[in-house]
Design a protein around this motif. Structure first.
Motif, PDB file in Angstrom:
ATOM      1  N   LEU A 134       0.838  -1.144  -0.173  1.00  0.00           N
ATOM      2  CA  LEU A 134      -0.088  -0.132   0.000  1.00  0.00           C
ATOM      3  C   LEU A 134       0.989   1.166   0.134  1.00  0.00           C
ATOM      4  O   LEU A 134       2.073   1.179   0.323  1.00  0.00           O
ATOM      5  CB  LEU A 134      -1.058  -0.097   1.121  1.00  0.00           C
ATOM      6  N   LEU A 138      -2.880   7.613   2.213  1.00  0.00           N
ATOM      7  CA  LEU A 138      -4.166   7.720   1.176  1.00  0.00           C
ATOM      8  C   LEU A 138      -5.128   8.469   1.749  1.00  0.00           C
ATOM      9  O   LEU A 138      -5.396   8.117   2.954  1.00  0.00           O
ATOM     10  CB  LEU A 138      -4.524   6.399   0.786  1.00  0.00           C
ATOM     11  N   LEU A 140      -9.072   9.259   1.391  1.00  0.00           N
ATOM     12  CA  LEU A 140     -10.161   8.742   0.933  1.00  0.00           C
ATOM     13  C   LEU A 140     -11.268   9.870   1.105  1.00  0.00           C
ATOM     14  O   LEU A 140     -12.016   9.878   2.088  1.00  0.00           O
ATOM     15  CB  LEU A 140     -10.602   7.491   1.102  1.00  0.00           C
ATOM     16  N   GLN A 145     -16.011   7.175  -1.524  1.00  0.00           N
ATOM     17  CA  GLN A 145     -16.048   5.687  -0.717  1.00  0.00           C
ATOM     18  C   GLN A 145     -17.235   5.186  -1.169  1.00  0.00           C
ATOM     19  O   GLN A 145     -18.162   5.692  -1.776  1.00  0.00           O
ATOM     20  CB  GLN A 145     -16.408   6.494   0.819  1.00  0.00           C
ATOM     21  N   LEU A 182     -12.261  -0.427   4.139  1.00  0.00           N
ATOM     22  CA  LEU A 182     -11.122   0.613   3.541  1.00  0.00           C
ATOM     23  C   LEU A 182     -10.161  -0.197   2.597  1.00  0.00           C
ATOM     24  O   LEU A 182      -9.984   0.246   1.427  1.00  0.00           O
ATOM     25  CB  LEU A 182     -10.542   1.359   4.745  1.00  0.00           C
ATOM     26  N   LEU A 183      -9.702  -1.198   3.168  1.00  0.00           N
ATOM     27  CA  LEU A 183      -8.755  -1.926   2.627  1.00  0.00           C
ATOM     28  C   LEU A 183      -9.075  -2.823   1.090  1.00  0.00           C
ATOM     29  O   LEU A 183      -8.525  -2.792   0.170  1.00  0.00           O
ATOM     30  CB  LEU A 183      -7.885  -2.959   3.219  1.00  0.00           C
ATOM     31  N   GLN A 185     -11.443  -1.565  -0.712  1.00  0.00           N
ATOM     32  CA  GLN A 185     -11.613  -0.540  -1.551  1.00  0.00           C
ATOM     33  C   GLN A 185     -10.389   0.001  -2.242  1.00  0.00           C
ATOM     34  O   GLN A 185     -10.410   0.333  -3.320  1.00  0.00           O
ATOM     35  CB  GLN A 185     -12.471   0.853  -0.995  1.00  0.00           C
ATOM     36  N   VAL A 186      -9.430   0.194  -1.488  1.00  0.00           N
ATOM     37  CA  VAL A 186      -8.158   0.424  -1.861  1.00  0.00           C
ATOM     38  C   VAL A 186      -7.503  -0.686  -2.970  1.00  0.00           C
ATOM     39  O   VAL A 186      -7.210  -0.079  -3.915  1.00  0.00           O
ATOM     40  CB  VAL A 186      -7.099   0.711  -0.755  1.00  0.00           C
ATOM     41  N   GLN A 189      -9.238  -0.925  -6.444  1.00  0.00           N
ATOM     42  CA  GLN A 189      -9.551   0.598  -7.411  1.00  0.00           C
ATOM     43  C   GLN A 189      -9.197   0.319  -8.971  1.00  0.00           C
ATOM     44  O   GLN A 189      -9.316   1.209  -9.644  1.00  0.00           O
ATOM     45  CB  GLN A 189      -8.377   1.677  -6.681  1.00  0.00           C
ATOM     46  N   LEU A 193      -4.761   1.792  -9.951  1.00  0.00           N
ATOM     47  CA  LEU A 193      -3.452   1.123  -9.557  1.00  0.00           C
ATOM     48  C   LEU A 193      -2.628   0.959 -10.381  1.00  0.00           C
ATOM     49  O   LEU A 193      -2.599   0.934 -11.484  1.00  0.00           O
ATOM     50  CB  LEU A 193      -4.116   0.152  -8.697  1.00  0.00           C
TER      51      LEU A 193
END
Length: 307
Positions: A134, A138, A140, A145, A182-183, A185-186, A189, A193
Protein backbone atom coordinates in the motif's frame (compact mmCIF):
# COMPACT_ATOMS: atom_id res chain seq x y z
CA UNK A 1 -9.87 -25.93 -16.48
CA UNK A 2 -10.23 -27.59 -13.09
CA UNK A 3 -6.65 -26.70 -12.21
CA UNK A 4 -7.18 -23.01 -13.02
CA UNK A 5 -10.41 -22.84 -11.00
CA UNK A 6 -8.71 -24.45 -8.00
CA UNK A 7 -5.77 -22.06 -8.35
CA UNK A 8 -8.05 -19.00 -8.43
CA UNK A 9 -9.99 -20.20 -5.38
CA UNK A 10 -6.80 -20.78 -3.38
CA UNK A 11 -5.42 -17.35 -4.29
CA UNK A 12 -8.68 -15.58 -3.38
CA UNK A 13 -8.70 -17.47 -0.09
CA UNK A 14 -5.14 -16.32 0.64
CA UNK A 15 -6.10 -12.67 0.09
CA UNK A 16 -9.23 -13.09 2.20
CA UNK A 17 -7.10 -14.43 5.03
CA UNK A 18 -4.74 -11.46 4.75
CA UNK A 19 -7.61 -8.98 4.95
CA UNK A 20 -9.20 -10.83 7.85
CA UNK A 21 -6.01 -10.86 9.90
CA UNK A 22 -5.39 -7.17 9.21
CA UNK A 23 -8.91 -6.23 10.29
CA UNK A 24 -8.67 -8.25 13.48
CA UNK A 25 -5.61 -6.24 14.51
CA UNK A 26 -7.42 -2.88 14.47
CA UNK A 27 -8.11 -1.05 17.72
CA UNK A 28 -9.42 2.35 18.80
CA UNK A 29 -6.59 4.75 19.62
CA UNK A 30 -8.61 7.81 20.68
CA UNK A 31 -11.63 9.84 19.65
CA UNK A 32 -12.60 13.50 19.67
CA UNK A 33 -11.90 15.67 22.73
CA UNK A 34 -9.49 17.97 20.86
CA UNK A 35 -8.78 21.60 21.71
CA UNK A 36 -9.86 24.56 19.62
CA UNK A 37 -6.61 25.21 17.72
CA UNK A 38 -5.37 21.65 17.76
CA UNK A 39 -2.56 19.81 16.02
CA UNK A 40 -1.81 16.12 16.31
CA UNK A 41 1.67 14.95 15.37
CA UNK A 42 2.76 11.35 14.82
CA UNK A 43 6.52 10.95 14.44
CA UNK A 44 7.61 7.71 12.73
CA UNK A 45 4.63 5.77 14.18
CA UNK A 46 5.16 2.08 14.84
CA UNK A 47 1.65 1.18 13.69
CA UNK A 48 -0.54 1.72 10.67
CA UNK A 49 -3.36 4.20 11.37
CA UNK A 50 -6.81 5.21 10.12
CA UNK A 51 -8.10 8.71 10.90
CA UNK A 52 -11.75 9.68 10.42
CA UNK A 53 -12.91 13.31 10.44
CA UNK A 54 -16.18 13.20 12.36
CA UNK A 55 -16.83 16.93 12.65
CA UNK A 56 -15.70 20.15 10.99
CA UNK A 57 -12.65 20.74 8.79
CA UNK A 58 -8.99 19.94 9.33
CA UNK A 59 -5.72 19.54 7.44
CA UNK A 60 -3.53 16.49 6.84
CA UNK A 61 0.15 16.87 6.05
CA UNK A 62 3.58 15.25 5.94
CA UNK A 63 6.24 17.44 7.62
CA UNK A 64 9.68 18.05 6.12
CA UNK A 65 8.36 17.35 2.63
CA UNK A 66 7.24 19.21 -0.47
CA UNK A 67 3.71 17.81 -0.18
CA UNK A 68 1.15 20.56 0.43
CA UNK A 69 -1.26 19.89 3.34
CA UNK A 70 -4.62 18.48 2.22
CA UNK A 71 -7.89 19.97 3.42
CA UNK A 72 -10.21 17.38 4.92
CA UNK A 73 -13.93 17.62 5.53
CA UNK A 74 -16.42 15.73 7.66
CA UNK A 75 -16.50 11.97 6.84
CA UNK A 76 -13.16 11.97 4.99
CA UNK A 77 -10.82 9.16 6.04
CA UNK A 78 -7.03 8.91 5.96
CA UNK A 79 -4.91 5.75 5.81
CA UNK A 80 -1.29 6.25 6.97
CA UNK A 81 1.26 3.46 6.69
CA UNK A 82 3.65 2.48 9.47
CA UNK A 83 6.66 4.72 9.94
CA UNK A 84 5.19 7.69 8.04
CA UNK A 85 5.42 10.90 10.10
CA UNK A 86 2.28 13.02 9.67
CA UNK A 87 0.08 15.61 11.30
CA UNK A 88 -3.59 16.54 11.55
CA UNK A 89 -4.37 20.17 12.32
CA UNK A 90 -7.44 22.36 12.65
CA UNK A 91 -5.57 25.26 11.05
CA UNK A 92 -3.64 25.22 7.80
CA UNK A 93 0.09 24.70 8.38
CA UNK A 94 2.73 25.70 5.80
CA UNK A 95 3.75 22.82 3.54
CA UNK A 96 7.44 23.21 4.39
CA UNK A 97 6.93 23.11 8.16
CA UNK A 98 9.55 21.31 10.24
CA UNK A 99 8.47 18.75 12.80
CA UNK A 100 10.00 20.83 15.58
CA UNK A 101 7.78 23.82 14.72
CA UNK A 102 4.44 21.98 14.73
CA UNK A 103 3.66 22.25 18.50
CA UNK A 104 3.34 26.05 18.28
CA UNK A 105 0.19 25.64 16.14
CA UNK A 106 -1.71 24.09 19.06
CA UNK A 107 -3.42 26.38 21.59
CA UNK A 108 -5.36 24.97 24.53
CA UNK A 109 -8.86 26.43 24.18
CA UNK A 110 -10.68 23.19 24.94
CA UNK A 111 -13.35 23.43 22.30
CA UNK A 112 -14.54 20.15 20.82
CA UNK A 113 -13.52 19.04 17.34
CA UNK A 114 -13.93 15.62 15.83
CA UNK A 115 -11.36 13.04 14.86
CA UNK A 116 -11.41 9.30 15.52
CA UNK A 117 -8.09 7.46 15.21
CA UNK A 118 -7.52 3.73 14.94
CA UNK A 119 -4.23 1.84 15.16
CA UNK A 120 -3.54 -1.52 13.55
CA UNK A 121 -1.54 -4.02 15.59
CA UNK A 122 0.82 -6.03 13.39
CA UNK A 123 0.30 -9.78 13.37
CA UNK A 124 3.60 -11.42 12.34
CA UNK A 125 3.69 -11.68 8.57
CA UNK A 126 0.00 -11.11 7.88
CA UNK A 127 -0.47 -7.35 8.15
CA UNK A 128 2.94 -6.44 6.78
CA UNK A 129 2.35 -8.64 3.74
CA UNK A 130 -0.50 -6.39 2.68
CA UNK A 131 0.70 -3.06 4.03
CA UNK A 132 4.02 -3.23 2.19
CA UNK A 133 2.00 -3.05 -1.05
CA UNK A 134 0.00 0.00 0.00
CA UNK A 135 1.05 3.63 -0.45
CA UNK A 136 2.65 5.65 2.35
CA UNK A 137 -0.65 7.41 2.90
CA UNK A 138 -4.01 7.70 1.21
CA UNK A 139 -6.87 10.19 1.65
CA UNK A 140 -10.29 8.82 0.75
CA UNK A 141 -12.76 11.67 0.37
CA UNK A 142 -16.40 11.10 1.26
CA UNK A 143 -17.52 11.33 -2.36
CA UNK A 144 -15.13 8.54 -3.38
CA UNK A 145 -16.12 6.10 -0.65
CA UNK A 146 -18.09 2.97 -1.35
CA UNK A 147 -21.65 2.97 -0.06
CA UNK A 148 -20.80 0.39 2.61
CA UNK A 149 -17.76 2.32 3.86
CA UNK A 150 -19.72 5.57 3.90
CA UNK A 151 -22.45 3.97 6.04
CA UNK A 152 -19.87 2.73 8.57
CA UNK A 153 -18.29 6.17 8.86
CA UNK A 154 -21.70 7.82 9.32
CA UNK A 155 -22.46 5.36 12.12
CA UNK A 156 -19.15 6.20 13.82
CA UNK A 157 -19.91 9.92 13.44
CA UNK A 158 -23.37 9.47 14.98
CA UNK A 159 -21.97 7.57 17.95
CA UNK A 160 -19.29 10.20 18.66
CA UNK A 161 -21.86 13.02 18.38
CA UNK A 162 -24.56 11.45 20.57
CA UNK A 163 -22.14 9.82 23.04
CA UNK A 164 -24.80 7.47 24.35
CA UNK A 165 -23.75 4.94 27.02
CA UNK A 166 -21.28 2.46 25.52
CA UNK A 167 -20.51 4.60 22.47
CA UNK A 168 -16.76 4.08 22.77
CA UNK A 169 -17.29 0.33 22.74
CA UNK A 170 -19.43 0.67 19.60
CA UNK A 171 -16.85 2.70 17.66
CA UNK A 172 -14.13 0.35 18.87
CA UNK A 173 -16.05 -2.71 17.64
CA UNK A 174 -16.65 -1.04 14.28
CA UNK A 175 -12.89 -0.82 13.69
CA UNK A 176 -12.62 -4.32 12.21
CA UNK A 177 -15.38 -3.68 9.69
CA UNK A 178 -14.00 -0.22 8.88
CA UNK A 179 -10.50 -1.55 8.18
CA UNK A 180 -11.82 -4.38 6.03
CA UNK A 181 -13.99 -2.14 3.85
CA UNK A 182 -11.28 0.52 3.51
CA UNK A 183 -8.63 -1.98 2.44
CA UNK A 184 -11.07 -3.73 0.13
CA UNK A 185 -11.80 -0.41 -1.60
CA UNK A 186 -8.10 0.48 -1.89
CA UNK A 187 -7.26 -2.91 -3.40
CA UNK A 188 -10.27 -2.77 -5.70
CA UNK A 189 -9.50 0.56 -7.35
CA UNK A 190 -8.65 -1.26 -10.56
CA UNK A 191 -7.34 0.97 -13.31
CA UNK A 192 -6.23 3.64 -10.85
CA UNK A 193 -3.63 1.30 -9.39
CA UNK A 194 -0.13 0.53 -10.61
CA UNK A 195 2.78 -1.66 -9.56
CA UNK A 196 2.46 -4.52 -7.05
CA UNK A 197 -0.89 -3.32 -5.69
CA UNK A 198 -2.37 -3.45 -9.20
CA UNK A 199 -1.04 -7.01 -9.48
CA UNK A 200 -2.75 -7.88 -6.20
CA UNK A 201 -6.02 -6.62 -7.70
CA UNK A 202 -5.66 -8.91 -10.75
CA UNK A 203 -6.93 -12.48 -10.31
CA UNK A 204 -4.14 -14.05 -12.36
CA UNK A 205 -1.27 -11.92 -11.04
CA UNK A 206 -2.40 -12.01 -7.42
CA UNK A 207 -0.92 -15.45 -6.79
CA UNK A 208 2.45 -14.23 -8.10
CA UNK A 209 2.55 -11.33 -5.61
CA UNK A 210 1.55 -13.53 -2.67
CA UNK A 211 4.10 -16.20 -3.64
CA UNK A 212 6.96 -13.71 -4.01
CA UNK A 213 6.13 -12.01 -0.71
CA UNK A 214 6.12 -15.41 0.99
CA UNK A 215 9.53 -16.34 -0.47
CA UNK A 216 11.32 -13.31 -1.98
CA UNK A 217 14.64 -15.17 -2.18
CA UNK A 218 13.42 -17.89 -4.55
CA UNK A 219 14.64 -18.11 -8.13
CA UNK A 220 11.85 -16.07 -9.68
CA UNK A 221 12.54 -16.52 -13.39
CA UNK A 222 9.86 -15.35 -15.83
CA UNK A 223 9.09 -19.01 -16.51
CA UNK A 224 8.54 -19.65 -12.80
CA UNK A 225 6.36 -16.55 -12.45
CA UNK A 226 4.26 -17.50 -15.47
CA UNK A 227 3.74 -20.94 -13.96
CA UNK A 228 2.45 -19.35 -10.76
CA UNK A 229 -0.08 -17.36 -12.81
CA UNK A 230 -1.05 -20.36 -14.98
CA UNK A 231 -0.14 -18.40 -18.12
CA UNK A 232 2.34 -18.85 -20.93
CA UNK A 233 5.54 -16.83 -20.61
CA UNK A 234 4.49 -14.38 -23.33
CA UNK A 235 0.93 -14.01 -22.00
CA UNK A 236 2.22 -13.46 -18.47
CA UNK A 237 4.77 -10.82 -19.51
CA UNK A 238 2.12 -8.99 -21.56
CA UNK A 239 -0.42 -9.08 -18.74
CA UNK A 240 2.14 -7.94 -16.19
CA UNK A 241 3.05 -4.84 -18.21
CA UNK A 242 -0.58 -4.07 -19.07
CA UNK A 243 -1.88 -4.35 -15.49
CA UNK A 244 1.04 -2.98 -13.46
CA UNK A 245 3.12 -0.89 -15.87
CA UNK A 246 6.12 -3.05 -14.91
CA UNK A 247 8.02 -5.84 -16.58
CA UNK A 248 8.07 -9.13 -14.62
CA UNK A 249 11.63 -8.39 -13.46
CA UNK A 250 10.71 -4.87 -12.30
CA UNK A 251 7.71 -6.25 -10.42
CA UNK A 252 9.96 -8.70 -8.54
CA UNK A 253 12.50 -5.92 -7.93
CA UNK A 254 9.82 -3.74 -6.32
CA UNK A 255 8.60 -6.54 -4.07
CA UNK A 256 12.16 -7.35 -3.00
CA UNK A 257 12.92 -3.68 -2.46
CA UNK A 258 9.88 -3.29 -0.21
CA UNK A 259 11.01 -6.29 1.84
CA UNK A 260 14.54 -4.90 2.00
CA UNK A 261 13.30 -1.55 3.36
CA UNK A 262 11.23 -3.37 5.97
CA UNK A 263 14.20 -5.47 7.11
CA UNK A 264 16.50 -2.47 7.25
CA UNK A 265 13.94 -0.45 9.20
CA UNK A 266 12.78 -3.10 11.64
CA UNK A 267 15.76 -5.37 12.23
CA UNK A 268 19.49 -5.33 12.85
CA UNK A 269 20.16 -8.19 10.46
CA UNK A 270 23.56 -8.05 8.78
CA UNK A 271 23.50 -7.12 5.09
CA UNK A 272 24.69 -10.56 4.01
CA UNK A 273 21.73 -12.16 5.79
CA UNK A 274 19.29 -9.71 4.19
CA UNK A 275 20.92 -10.41 0.82
CA UNK A 276 20.42 -14.13 1.33
CA UNK A 277 16.74 -13.69 2.25
CA UNK A 278 16.16 -11.70 -0.93
CA UNK A 279 18.00 -14.06 -3.25
CA UNK A 280 21.24 -12.13 -3.80
CA UNK A 281 24.61 -13.90 -3.90
CA UNK A 282 26.33 -11.41 -1.61
CA UNK A 283 25.93 -8.25 0.42
CA UNK A 284 27.76 -6.41 -2.36
CA UNK A 285 25.24 -7.53 -4.98
CA UNK A 286 22.35 -6.58 -2.70
CA UNK A 287 23.87 -3.17 -1.92
CA UNK A 288 24.32 -2.48 -5.61
CA UNK A 289 20.66 -3.36 -6.28
CA UNK A 290 19.42 -1.27 -3.34
CA UNK A 291 21.41 1.84 -4.24
CA UNK A 292 20.39 1.60 -7.88
CA UNK A 293 16.71 1.68 -6.89
CA UNK A 294 16.78 4.12 -3.96
CA UNK A 295 19.81 6.32 -4.58
CA UNK A 296 21.33 5.49 -1.16
CA UNK A 297 23.25 2.55 0.24
CA UNK A 298 21.51 0.12 2.64
CA UNK A 299 23.76 1.34 5.48
CA UNK A 300 22.86 4.98 4.88
CA UNK A 301 19.17 4.12 4.56
CA UNK A 302 19.22 2.25 7.86
CA UNK A 303 21.15 5.00 9.59
CA UNK A 304 18.78 7.72 8.36
CA UNK A 305 15.66 5.86 9.45
CA UNK A 306 17.06 5.01 12.87
CA UNK A 307 18.30 8.51 13.62
Amino acid sequence: MTKTTEHTTQTTKALNELLEQVAQGTELHFESGLCGDWTLMAKSPEKVAFHIVTKGVCWFGVPDSSIAPIKLNTSDIIFVNKGVSHFLSETQIPSDVNQSDIPKYCQQRHQQAGVVCYDVNSAPGANDTLFQLLPSWLVLKQGNQSQQLSHIIELIRAETTEQSPGYQTVISRLSDVLALHLLRQVIGQGEKLSGPLAALNDKQLRSVVIAVIADPGADWSVEHLAEQAYLSVSAFAERCIKKTGLTPKKLIDQLRLQRACKLLNESQLALDLIADQLGYQSATAFSRFFKKNTGVSPANYRSKNHS
